[in-house]
Write a protein that holds these residues in place. Structure first.
Motif, PDB file in Angstrom:
ATOM      1  N   ASP A   8       5.189  -5.947   2.281  1.00  0.00           N
ATOM      2  CA  ASP A   8       3.918  -5.850   2.995  1.00  0.00           C
ATOM      3  C   ASP A   8       4.178  -5.519   4.471  1.00  0.00           C
ATOM      4  N   PHE A   9       3.094  -5.529   5.266  1.00  0.00           N
ATOM      5  CA  PHE A   9       3.261  -5.112   6.668  1.00  0.00           C
ATOM      6  C   PHE A   9       4.129  -6.091   7.442  1.00  0.00           C
ATOM      7  N   GLU A  29       3.413   2.124  -7.019  1.00  0.00           N
ATOM      8  CA  GLU A  29       2.656   2.081  -5.762  1.00  0.00           C
ATOM      9  C   GLU A  29       1.202   2.478  -5.981  1.00  0.00           C
ATOM     10  N   SER A  36       0.857  -1.192   0.000  1.00  0.00           N
ATOM     11  CA  SER A  36       0.000   0.000   0.000  1.00  0.00           C
ATOM     12  C   SER A  36       0.893   1.242   0.000  1.00  0.00           C
ATOM     13  N   LYS A  37       0.205   2.376  -0.251  1.00  0.00           N
ATOM     14  CA  LYS A  37       0.964   3.630  -0.331  1.00  0.00           C
ATOM     15  C   LYS A  37       1.285   4.191   1.054  1.00  0.00           C
ATOM     16  N   LYS A  38       0.933   3.412   2.092  1.00  0.00           N
ATOM     17  CA  LYS A  38       1.088   3.896   3.475  1.00  0.00           C
ATOM     18  C   LYS A  38       2.541   4.302   3.749  1.00  0.00           C
ATOM     19  N   ASP A  39       2.677   5.346   4.520  1.00  0.00           N
ATOM     20  CA  ASP A  39       4.011   5.875   4.854  1.00  0.00           C
ATOM     21  C   ASP A  39       4.948   4.806   5.370  1.00  0.00           C
ATOM     22  N   THR A  40       4.370   3.830   6.107  1.00  0.00           N
ATOM     23  CA  THR A  40       5.243   2.817   6.708  1.00  0.00           C
ATOM     24  C   THR A  40       5.875   1.890   5.673  1.00  0.00           C
ATOM     25  N   LEU A  41       5.203   1.669   4.538  1.00  0.00           N
ATOM     26  CA  LEU A  41       5.715   0.700   3.552  1.00  0.00           C
ATOM     27  C   LEU A  41       6.592   1.322   2.463  1.00  0.00           C
ATOM     28  N   VAL A  42       6.378   2.608   2.197  1.00  0.00           N
ATOM     29  CA  VAL A  42       7.122   3.215   1.086  1.00  0.00           C
ATOM     30  C   VAL A  42       8.644   3.263   1.364  1.00  0.00           C
TER      31      VAL A  42
END
Ligand code: ATP
Length: 448
Positions: free
Chosen positions: A412-413, A389, A363-369
């Motif tokens: 991924d997470f 993304e 996902s484009k979430k800050d944590t994954l980029v």
């Protein structure tokens, strides 16, 4: 020679369909665009887009790797495209580089006589018996070098790369420490004022060639001719074209140029039938003899071991890069159903595919980029990578399938916990968890 049918299938709708699908995919995904499209296009010239430019480069690099990098008997050259008339006088192009042109008196269309299904019927308007007498039309593009357009300034765009190898024969011999048998290879643009450009990038007026002139002692010419026929056919198979879509077709005696003692075409089963990808010719001493006679220079070889002087014979494998790219696309194209959904996939060899790896944060979430970009930074120096993304992961996989990308890496997470990523393989769609620390080595093993 193969026993395969003259056309890909009897179902001509299906073959026309495949052709249209590939042209469409090329436009939609950024492989190939019609040139100057915003002005309505320009006479069957094409531009290679962000994806196509990678693929075309890979085709040329794969050829260079096999023909130059992996050999000790072939060296490279990059000669000028603009050349003086003397070169083409000597090579025989002024006299012979022509196609028979006919005009239809009924509709005015111009056709290349030797490519018509019926030499009496105009394929544009179906009129019978309306063609003019054939005229020999020279395919070379003429221009002027410098500001004055007089006869002394006439120059030509090369219609093949080969002559650069002949005119530089002595330069290369004197500087490369090679002796026959040895070759000079070149990749670059060529220009032919084709009467009827057709079939997308199959026949265009501006195209790229991959050619090699292999200079040999005269008594070894036949053996080297057979060697290069086998080598060149194997190259296409090695790079992913199924053997049953390829054949080697020796020319009939009436097809041979007067100086050639043997020519074979590597042919590919295009949607419209078997057609040429590459010609391999045993050219004898014709080229060096002609240039020696016209230039007054000695273009021969003195063999100190036997104390003899001779004009080397030439074996020439001459392929089209842009045409070959089209064949790779056609051979790789597949549609299949996966879990009730249709997918289109290009099963390209990893050295030919526009991207080797796609890096995709789930996902484009800050944590994954940031971790995804760290993975990208690790892989980018070694492989051509795409980074995406946008959209749901399933759609991004489908997009990479259509680009022919062999591997997708998903962050991924869980990656934040286990420092590993999911690697998805294009053809099997199997997924494997690989530690980020091992990723480079994992790919190096598979993408060499
Ligand atoms: P054809 O008979 O199709 O006109 P050719 O036999 O004249 O081709 P060569 O002079 O042997 O072709 O050129 C070597 C290769 O260069 C061909 O096998 C083809 O792959 C490529 N080539 C030649 N002409 C074109 C063109 N107009 N557009 C794209 N590729 C071309």
């Amino acid at each position: 020679m193969s026993d395969a049918p003259e056309t890909a299938t009897d179902d001509s709708d299906a073959t026309a369909d495949l052709f249209d699908k590939i042209v469409n995919l090329c436009k939609r995904r950024g492989f190939v665009f019609p040139s100057a499209e915003i002005y309505g296009g320009f006479r069957s010239t094409y531009d290679y887009g962000p994806v196509g430019v990678n693929m075309l480069r890979n085709v040329k690099d794969a050829w260079w790797r096999s023909m130059v990098q992996m050999r000790t008997d072939v060296v490279g050259l990059d000669a000028a495209i603009l050349s003086p008339p003397q070169v083409w006088e000597a090579s025989g192009h002024f006299a012979n580089f022509t196609d028979p042109l006919v005009d239809c008196r009924n509709c005015g269309a111009r056709h290349r006589l030797d490519k018509l299904d019926d030499p009496d019927v105009c394929p544009t308007c179906d009129a019978k018996g309306q063609f003019t007498e054939p005229r020999q039309f020279n395919l070379m593009f003429k221009t002027h070098a410098g500001p004055v357009e007089d006869a002394g300034a006439v120059a030509y765009l090369r219609p093949e790369t080969a002559q650069g190898m002949f005119t530089n024969f002595v330069n290369v011999l004197n500087t490369s420490r090679k002796k026959p048998p040895f070759g000079i290879a070149q990749v670059g643009k060529s220009f032919r004022n084709e009467i009827t450009p057709q079939n997308f990038v199959f026949r265009t007026r501006e195209f790229e060639q991959m050619e090699m002139e292999y200079f040999v002692p005269p008594d070894e010419a036949d053996a080297w001719y057979r060697y290069w026929c086998d080598e060149r056919l194997a190259w296409y198979v090695e790079h992913g074209i199924p053997a049953e879509m390829l054949r080697l077709r020796p020319h009939d005696a009436d097809e041979l140029s007067h100086y050639s003692s043997g020519t074979s075409d590597v042919e590919f089963l295009f949607p419209w039938g078997w057609d040429e990808l590459e010609g391999i010719a045993n050219r004898g001493a014709y080229d060096l003899t002609q240039h020696a006679a016209h230039s007054g220079e000695k273009l021969d070889y003195f063999d100190q071991a036997t104390n003899t002087r001779y004009t080397p014979h030439v074996i020439e494998p001459a392929a089209g890069a842009t045409r070959t790219m089209m064949a790779f696309l056609m051979a790789a194209y597949a549609e299949e159903e996966v879990r009730g959904e249709q997918r289109t996939v290009l099963r390209l060899h990893h050295r030919i595919a526009p991207f080797q790896i796609a890096v995709l944060p789930l996902s484009k979430k800050d944590t994954l980029v940031p971790p995804a970009q760290a993975v990208l930074a690790q892989l980018q120096p070694h492989f051509m990578c795409d980074y995406d993304e946008t959209q749901a992961i399933g759609r991004r996989y489908r997009r990479q399938d259509e680009l022919g990308t062999p591997y997708c890496v998903t962050i991924d997470f869980e990656s934040l916990e286990d420092q590993a990523v999911t690697v998805r393989e294009r053809d099997s769609m199997e997924q494997e968890r690989v530690a980020i620390a091992d990723l480079l080595g994992w790919f190096r093993e598979r993408l060499d």
